[in-house]
Design a protein around this motif. Structure first.
Motif, short mmCIF file in Angstrom:
data_model
loop_
_atom_site.label_atom_id
_atom_site.label_comp_id
_atom_site.label_asym_id
_atom_site.label_seq_id
_atom_site.Cartn_x
_atom_site.Cartn_y
_atom_site.Cartn_z
N UNK A 123 44.18 83.78 102.99
CA UNK A 123 42.97 84.61 102.93
C UNK A 123 43.25 85.90 102.16
N UNK A 124 44.41 86.51 102.40
CA UNK A 124 44.75 87.74 101.69
C UNK A 124 44.91 87.49 100.19
N UNK A 125 45.56 86.40 99.83
CA UNK A 125 45.73 86.07 98.41
C UNK A 125 44.38 85.84 97.74
N UNK A 126 43.47 85.14 98.41
CA UNK A 126 42.14 84.91 97.85
C UNK A 126 41.39 86.23 97.70
N UNK A 127 41.48 87.08 98.72
CA UNK A 127 40.81 88.37 98.63
C UNK A 127 41.34 89.24 97.50
N UNK A 128 42.65 89.26 97.34
CA UNK A 128 43.24 90.03 96.24
C UNK A 128 42.82 89.47 94.89
N UNK A 129 42.77 88.15 94.79
CA UNK A 129 42.35 87.53 93.52
C UNK A 129 40.91 87.88 93.19
N UNK A 130 40.04 87.91 94.20
CA UNK A 130 38.65 88.29 93.96
C UNK A 130 38.54 89.75 93.54
N UNK A 131 39.41 90.60 94.09
CA UNK A 131 39.37 92.02 93.74
C UNK A 131 39.82 92.26 92.32
N UNK A 132 40.90 91.62 91.90
CA UNK A 132 41.48 91.89 90.57
C UNK A 132 40.97 90.95 89.50
N UNK A 133 40.02 90.05 89.85
CA UNK A 133 39.53 89.09 88.86
C UNK A 133 38.89 89.77 87.66
N UNK A 134 38.18 90.85 87.89
CA UNK A 134 37.52 91.56 86.81
C UNK A 134 38.30 92.78 86.35
N UNK A 135 39.49 92.95 86.89
CA UNK A 135 40.30 94.12 86.54
C UNK A 135 41.62 93.66 85.95
N UNK A 136 42.21 94.49 85.16
CA UNK A 136 43.49 94.16 84.53
C UNK A 136 44.46 95.32 84.71
N UNK A 137 45.74 95.03 84.47
CA UNK A 137 46.73 96.09 84.40
C UNK A 137 47.35 96.43 85.74
N UNK A 169 40.06 81.16 89.51
CA UNK A 169 38.81 81.90 89.37
C UNK A 169 38.39 82.05 87.91
N UNK A 170 39.35 82.23 87.05
CA UNK A 170 39.02 82.40 85.64
C UNK A 170 38.60 81.09 84.99
N UNK A 171 38.82 79.95 85.68
CA UNK A 171 38.37 78.66 85.16
C UNK A 171 37.04 78.22 85.76
N UNK A 172 36.47 79.03 86.67
CA UNK A 172 35.16 78.70 87.22
C UNK A 172 34.11 78.92 86.13
N UNK A 173 33.29 77.92 85.82
CA UNK A 173 32.28 78.08 84.76
C UNK A 173 31.35 79.24 85.03
N UNK A 174 31.15 80.07 84.04
CA UNK A 174 30.27 81.22 84.18
C UNK A 174 28.84 80.76 84.42
N UNK A 231 31.73 79.43 94.39
CA UNK A 231 33.10 79.71 93.99
C UNK A 231 34.11 78.94 94.84
N UNK A 232 33.98 79.01 96.16
CA UNK A 232 34.96 78.35 97.02
C UNK A 232 35.05 76.85 96.80
N UNK A 233 33.94 76.12 96.62
CA UNK A 233 34.10 74.68 96.31
C UNK A 233 34.88 74.43 95.04
N UNK A 234 34.75 75.32 94.05
CA UNK A 234 35.52 75.15 92.82
C UNK A 234 37.00 75.44 93.03
N UNK A 235 37.33 76.19 94.08
CA UNK A 235 38.72 76.57 94.35
C UNK A 235 39.40 75.62 95.32
N UNK A 236 38.73 74.53 95.70
CA UNK A 236 39.31 73.64 96.72
C UNK A 236 40.66 73.06 96.30
N UNK A 237 40.84 72.56 95.08
CA UNK A 237 42.18 72.05 94.71
C UNK A 237 43.25 73.14 94.77
#
Length: 333
Positions: A101-115, A223-228, A249-255
């Motif tokens: 859960x923490x890894x998913x939350x962090x990924x959602x936070x930094x998905x639009x951010x870099x650096x 997340x970056x492979x989820x179709x816009x 989003x979550x169904x696309x992240x099932x694998x």
């Protein structure tokens, strides 16, 4: 030569060429991985004490005795093994969900951010686990920084690596009599239900902090492979952020979720280095795990047969849990 015949000839040679190219890798894996596993499996059926070669006739053959001692024989061997299974089960049930859960939350936070944030969250994962374990050992010492911070707020910090009582025991107090009178596999019901010790919780905190960054990278790539177009369609239909996350989003992240949970299960059942550095299985064996028990039995007690048997039972536990998780995921599909 006709094109079809020439094509069939090339395809016929591809198999031999493929085996020729992978032969060095197969030989290396067979020599340094498969052969040692088979040798260890043979040792698990012997009473080898580390002296001489286990493949000579002078080593007593134990049969399945090393395995039956872990499950059926009353004694210290079964008690220690079941204690390690209990401890590791608490460890798995707490670490895997929290880190996922923490890894998913962090990924959602930094998905639009870099650096900076991506580097900061991932940095603990590339640091030596032994070095971080030593740092956490000082932080959670009786006179360490954690207890000093708690003292500022008027809270008396726990004796992190001295109190063998579980969290449930600390919360509810003394156990009911019927939970102490009855036992399963050499441990009382209260031993199974008393919860992880405070020391194990400190180790859990360490592992969650150091592993979440690695799994964050996996979720971030997914997340970056989820179709816009899917997200845009959800917004057009009036979906809220929570609905977009849950139904799009979550169904696309099932694998990826299956991969993260599987790797988490394997890693948590094999935990060793943090236990070795921070607690050595103490206090009162409340941080003892099957991996560390296998090491201690083989390399400290010189009972290599029993140590190898513990490692293969652990291997079967990991395989069965992975297959069970895969089956449950397939049923949800």
């Amino acid at each position: 030569m006709p094109r079809g015949i020439r094509g069939r000839g090339i395809r016929g040679n591809e198999r031999a060429a493929g085996w020729l190219f992978v032969a060095p890798a197969v030989m290396i894996l067979g020599l340094f991985m498969l052969l040692p596993i088979l040798m260890a499996l043979f040792v698990s059926f012997t009473r080898w004490n580390g002296q001489g070669s286990p493949f000579t006739g002078s080593v007593p053959f134990a049969g399945v005795d090393n395995y039956t001692r872990l499950f059926t024989d009353d004694g210290l061997t079964r008690h220690d093994f079941m204690t390690s299974i209990r401890n590791n089960a608490y460890y798995v049930f707490m670490v895997v969900p929290i880190q996922t859960v923490l890894a998913l939350g962090l990924a959602l936070v930094v998905n639009k951010r870099r650096g900076f944030f991506r580097t900061a969250f991932y940095f603990p994962s590339v640091t030596s686990s032994v070095a971080i374990s030593v740092v956490f050992l000082f932080l959670f010492a009786n006179g360490g920084a954690i207890n000093a911070i708690l003292a500022v707020f008027g809270v008396r910090g726990p004796q992190w690596f001295s109190d063998p009582r579980g969290l449930v025991h600390l919360i509810v107090g003394d156990p009911p009599a019927f939970l102490v009178e009855h036992s399963v596999f050499g441990l009382t019901w209260w031993d199974w239900l008393s919860g992880p010790s405070v020391a194990m919780c400190a180790i859990i905190t360490l592992v969650v902090w150091t592993t979440s960054g690695t799994f964050m990278v996996m979720f971030l790539a997914a997340l970056q492979n989820v179709p816009v177009q899917l997200e845009e369609a959800g917004r057009i239909d009036g979906a809220t952020r929570w609905q977009l996350l849950r139904h799009v989003i979550l169904p696309q992240l099932r694998p990826t979720t299956f991969l993260v949970v599987t790797l988490g299960l394997i890693g948590t059942w094999q935990v060793f280095d943090q236990i070795y550095v921070m607690s050595q299985g103490n206090p009162a064996k409340t941080t003892l795990t099957p991996a560390f028990l296998s090491y201690r039995t083989a390399f400290r007690d010189f009972d290599y047969g029993a140590g190898a048997a513990i490692s293969f039972v652990l291997f079967l536990i990991i395989v069965l849990l992975t297959l069970l998780q895969r089956r449950l995921t397939r049923e949800r599909d």
